[in-house]
Design a protein around this motif. Structure first.
Motif, mmCIF file in Angstrom:
data_model
loop_
_atom_site.group_PDB
_atom_site.id
_atom_site.type_symbol
_atom_site.label_atom_id
_atom_site.label_comp_id
_atom_site.label_asym_id
_atom_site.label_seq_id
_atom_site.Cartn_x
_atom_site.Cartn_y
_atom_site.Cartn_z
ATOM 1 N N SER A 280 -29.357 51.179 3.868
ATOM 2 C CA SER A 280 -30.023 50.942 5.149
ATOM 3 C C SER A 280 -29.402 51.779 6.270
ATOM 4 N N LEU A 281 -28.078 51.811 6.315
ATOM 5 C CA LEU A 281 -27.392 52.593 7.342
ATOM 6 C C LEU A 281 -27.672 54.083 7.182
ATOM 7 N N LEU A 282 -27.688 54.567 5.952
ATOM 8 C CA LEU A 282 -27.977 55.981 5.715
ATOM 9 C C LEU A 282 -29.406 56.325 6.109
ATOM 10 N N ARG B 18 -22.045 64.455 6.115
ATOM 11 C CA ARG B 18 -22.975 63.394 5.690
ATOM 12 C C ARG B 18 -22.509 62.799 4.364
ATOM 13 N N HIS B 19 -22.151 63.662 3.428
ATOM 14 C CA HIS B 19 -21.661 63.178 2.140
ATOM 15 C C HIS B 19 -20.317 62.455 2.297
ATOM 16 N N ALA C 90 -13.376 65.568 7.277
ATOM 17 C CA ALA C 90 -14.718 66.160 7.308
ATOM 18 C C ALA C 90 -15.546 65.561 8.438
ATOM 19 N N ILE C 91 -15.442 64.261 8.616
ATOM 20 C CA ILE C 91 -16.208 63.584 9.664
ATOM 21 C C ILE C 91 -15.664 63.958 11.042
ATOM 22 N N LYS C 92 -14.360 63.923 11.195
ATOM 23 C CA LYS C 92 -13.752 64.212 12.498
ATOM 24 C C LYS C 92 -14.086 65.624 12.969
ATOM 25 N N GLU C 93 -14.125 66.574 12.045
ATOM 26 C CA GLU C 93 -14.427 67.954 12.408
ATOM 27 C C GLU C 93 -15.889 68.155 12.788
ATOM 28 N N ALA C 94 -16.780 67.359 12.234
ATOM 29 C CA ALA C 94 -18.210 67.592 12.419
ATOM 30 C C ALA C 94 -18.890 66.624 13.388
ATOM 31 N N ALA D 13 -30.399 58.114 -3.195
ATOM 32 C CA ALA D 13 -29.879 59.309 -3.874
ATOM 33 C C ALA D 13 -28.581 59.781 -3.211
ATOM 34 N N LEU D 14 -28.529 59.756 -1.881
ATOM 35 C CA LEU D 14 -27.314 60.152 -1.173
ATOM 36 C C LEU D 14 -26.169 59.205 -1.511
#
Length: 145
Positions: free
Chosen positions: A50-52, A23-24, A86-90, A65-66
Motif C-alpha cells: 500500500s505504501l509503495l 526506490r529499491h 542510498a535513500i539519504k543521497e537521493a 513486484a517491487l
C-alpha cells in the motif's frame, strides 16, 4: 539487475545512487523493518504494498513486484547502512521524514511496538540524518494512521 544493485550496495565506496536505486532501497528497508521481529506478517506485507503504491503511484501489481524484488535485495544485503545511504543521497530531508513515518507504519501495523523494531528505527533515523524529535513525531503520526 539485483546482482548489480547488491554489488553497488556492498562496494566500499559506492557511486551515488539513482532514484530507481533509492526506490529499491526504501522498499528493501521496509521489508527489513517488517522482518526485524522475526515474523513477516501478512498485514506488514499488505502495508508495504500500500505504501509503495501511494509513494510511487504504482498499480497494486507493480507494488507487489517491487516488494518481491525488495525481499530478495534485503535478504542479500549485508547491512542496513547500504539502504539508508542510498535513500539519504537521493531523498531530501523533508521526504526522509515521510520515509521514517512510513517505516513506523510498517513496524506498527500489527498493533505491537517491538523492541527490535524500535531499535532498528532509531538507528535508521540517525543514518538518514533525521533527528530524534522528528522521528518521534513521525512515529506518533504513524500510530494514528
Amino acid at each position: 539487475m539485483f546482482a548489480d544493485l547488491i554489488r553497488r550496495l556492498t562496494e566500499p565506496a559506492p557511486q551515488p545512487f539513482s532514484d530507481h536505486d533509492a526506490r529499491h532501497a526504501l522498499a528493501a528497508l521496509m521489508v527489513r523493518v517488517a522482518r526485524t521481529d522475526g515474523y513477516y506478517a501478512p498485514d506488514e506485507v499488505a502495508r508495504i504494498d500500500s505504501l509503495l503504491c501511494a509513494r510511487y503511484a504504482l498499480s497494486p501489481d507493480e507494488a507487489t513486484a517491487l516488494r518481491q524484488r525488495a525481499e530478495e535485495l534485503e535478504a542479500g544485503a549485508p547491512d542496513t547502512v547500504r539502504f539508508t545511504r542510498a535513500i539519504k543521497e537521493a531523498v531530501p530531508y523533508e521526504d526522509r521524514l515521510a520515509v521514517i513515518e512510513q517505516l513506523w507504519e510498517v513496524a506498527l501495523v500489527d498493533g505491537h511496538r517491538e523492541a527490535e523494531e524500535d531499535a532498528l528505527l532509531r538507528v535508521v533515523a540517525s543514518l538518514l540524518g533525521v533527528n530524534d524529535r522528528d522521528s518521534n513525531i513521525a512515529r506518533q503520526k504513524a500510530a494514528r494512521e
